[in-house]
Design a protein around this motif. Structure first.
Motif, PDB file in Angstrom:
ATOM      1  N   ASP A 158       0.853  -1.184   0.000  1.00 63.19           N
ATOM      2  CA  ASP A 158       0.000   0.000   0.000  1.00 63.19           C
ATOM      3  C   ASP A 158       0.889   1.234   0.000  1.00 63.19           C
ATOM      4  N   ASP A 188       0.040   4.137   2.439  1.00 60.98           N
ATOM      5  CA  ASP A 188       0.143   3.919   3.890  1.00 60.98           C
ATOM      6  C   ASP A 188       1.560   4.225   4.339  1.00 60.98           C
ATOM      7  N   HIS A 198      -1.913  -3.577   2.684  1.00 63.71           N
ATOM      8  CA  HIS A 198      -3.334  -3.753   2.951  1.00 63.71           C
ATOM      9  C   HIS A 198      -3.749  -5.162   2.527  1.00 63.71           C
ATOM     10  N   THR A 220      -6.371  -7.550   0.585  1.00 66.83           N
ATOM     11  CA  THR A 220      -7.349  -7.535  -0.497  1.00 66.83           C
ATOM     12  C   THR A 220      -8.108  -8.854  -0.522  1.00 66.83           C
ATOM     13  N   GLN A 273     -11.100  -4.176   0.330  1.00 68.38           N
ATOM     14  CA  GLN A 273      -9.823  -3.951   0.994  1.00 68.38           C
ATOM     15  C   GLN A 273     -10.028  -3.664   2.470  1.00 68.38           C
ATOM     16  N   LYS A 283      -7.470  -3.605   6.517  1.00 71.31           N
ATOM     17  CA  LYS A 283      -6.132  -3.448   7.087  1.00 71.31           C
ATOM     18  C   LYS A 283      -5.765  -4.577   8.044  1.00 71.31           C
ATOM     19  N   SER A 284      -6.540  -5.666   8.050  1.00 71.04           N
ATOM     20  CA  SER A 284      -6.166  -6.815   8.878  1.00 71.04           C
ATOM     21  C   SER A 284      -6.696  -8.083   8.237  1.00 71.04           C
TER      22      SER A 284
END
Length: 325
Positions: free
Chosen positions: A168, A171, A178, A180, A204, A206-207
């Motif tokens: 990303d 970020d 990230h 997906t 998408q 973030k974990s």
């Protein structure tokens, strides 16, 4: 409760090529990489025939192990071989298998290629014949999280959920990656059992999800994750008809976002930019909530799942024009 019963262990020693294990690279250093790929289970249980497990060896062979009635493991047998030479790829992930139904299998070879396979009735060598009906490169390497087989509009379909951990560039404060999720739906084209991509949808987050699956009818996703997932692309690949028309779906933002802890339920509602706090009215009752804007019909109204302490309920308008209840 803790059981003191001894767990039965069945083991088998053999000299065949080992499992095609893939070690994490130096650039795969985050906790999400570890959760998605570093702790991957290479032994796949066939939930449709629970006495059978599978793995992919270093030659790209799909090997089957079955448990007999006397609780012994039979010797591995080859049921399918990937046409790809896995050792020729440096940038690859572990190969993954998911059993979509009693006669359908989806396989990722870890290089970014997906195989849709009609297997016949597995576990029975007389009727078991793994036949590829779709074989295509779908972008960056991925693992298969879930897959379902279903019939809709009199056509057989298979939906597959793929997971990637991707760089990303935007970020700059977090991990730099990230997650997906790609939701791909295949549909049968004709009686010759040829399948093509019908829809590809991208989400998408973030974990890495704790759990992610496709609903049995292929109409939605169920995701449990520490951080939310959002659609970032709805790439409709509607199969072309004779008039060469394309169909697209309009993306709509959700009406509200919902979170819950042991004590509190928090609802965040998007409101128009020209609305002020004086224009918003939120009515609480023990088992109902109603949000209205000016003299317009209710923006959100409905019965709650369970009773709340309505006298302690509050709400505020945040700077980003969101009503937080």
């Amino acid at each position: 409760a803790r059981s003191l019963n001894i767990v039965q262990v069945i083991s088998l020693s053999f000299c065949l090529p080992a499992v095609a294990e893939v070690k994490l690279r130096d650039d795969q250093y985050t906790l999400d990489h570890m959760r998605a790929f570093g702790m991957y289970n290479y032994l796949h249980l066939d939930s449709w025939y629970q006495d059978n497990v599978y793995y992919i060896d270093q030659f790209g062979r799909v090997m089957n192990l079955s448990v007999t009635l006397d609780t012994a493991l039979q010797k591995p047998r080859e049921v399918f071989r990937l046409p790809t030479d896995l050792t020729a790829y440096d940038n690859r992930l572990c190969a993954s298998i998911y059993f979509s139904s009693s006669t359908w299998v989806t396989i990722s070879d870890g290089t970014g290629r997906l195989y849709l396979i009609k297997s016949g009735k597995r576990g029975n060598s007389a009727s078991e014949k793994w036949e590829i009906v779709f074989n295509e490169e779908l972008g960056n390497p991925f693992i298969i999280v879930h897959s379902v087989s279903f019939v809709k509009s009199d056509k057989h379909s298979v939906a597959v959920l793929l997971l990637r951990v991707e760089k990303d560039e935007l970020d700059t404060k977090g991990s730099g990656f990230h997650i997906t999720l790609e939701w791909v739906t295949f549909v049968e084209m004709n009686k010759a059992s040829k399948y093509e991509i019908y829809k590809r949808r991208i989400l998408q987050g973030k974990s890495v999800p704790h759990y992610a699956s496709i609903e049995p009818g292929g109409d939605g996703l169920m995701i449990i994750s520490y951080k939310p997932f959002k659609f970032v692309q709805e790439k409709e690949e509607i199969l072309e008809e004779k008039d060469d028309k394309k169909t697209t779906n309009e993306k709509k933002d959700p009406l509200y976002y919902w979170q819950q802890t042991e004590d509190d339920v928090t609802i965040t509602v998007n409101i128009p930019q020209d609305i002020t706090k004086e224009d918003v009215k939120v009515h609480f009752s023990p088992d109902n909530i109603c949000v209205t804007l000016k003299d317009q019909p209710a923006l959100m109204e409905g019965k709650l799942y369970s009773s709340v302490d309505h006298e302690s309920c509050t709400w505020i308008i945040k700077e980003n024009k969101r009503c937080c209840i």
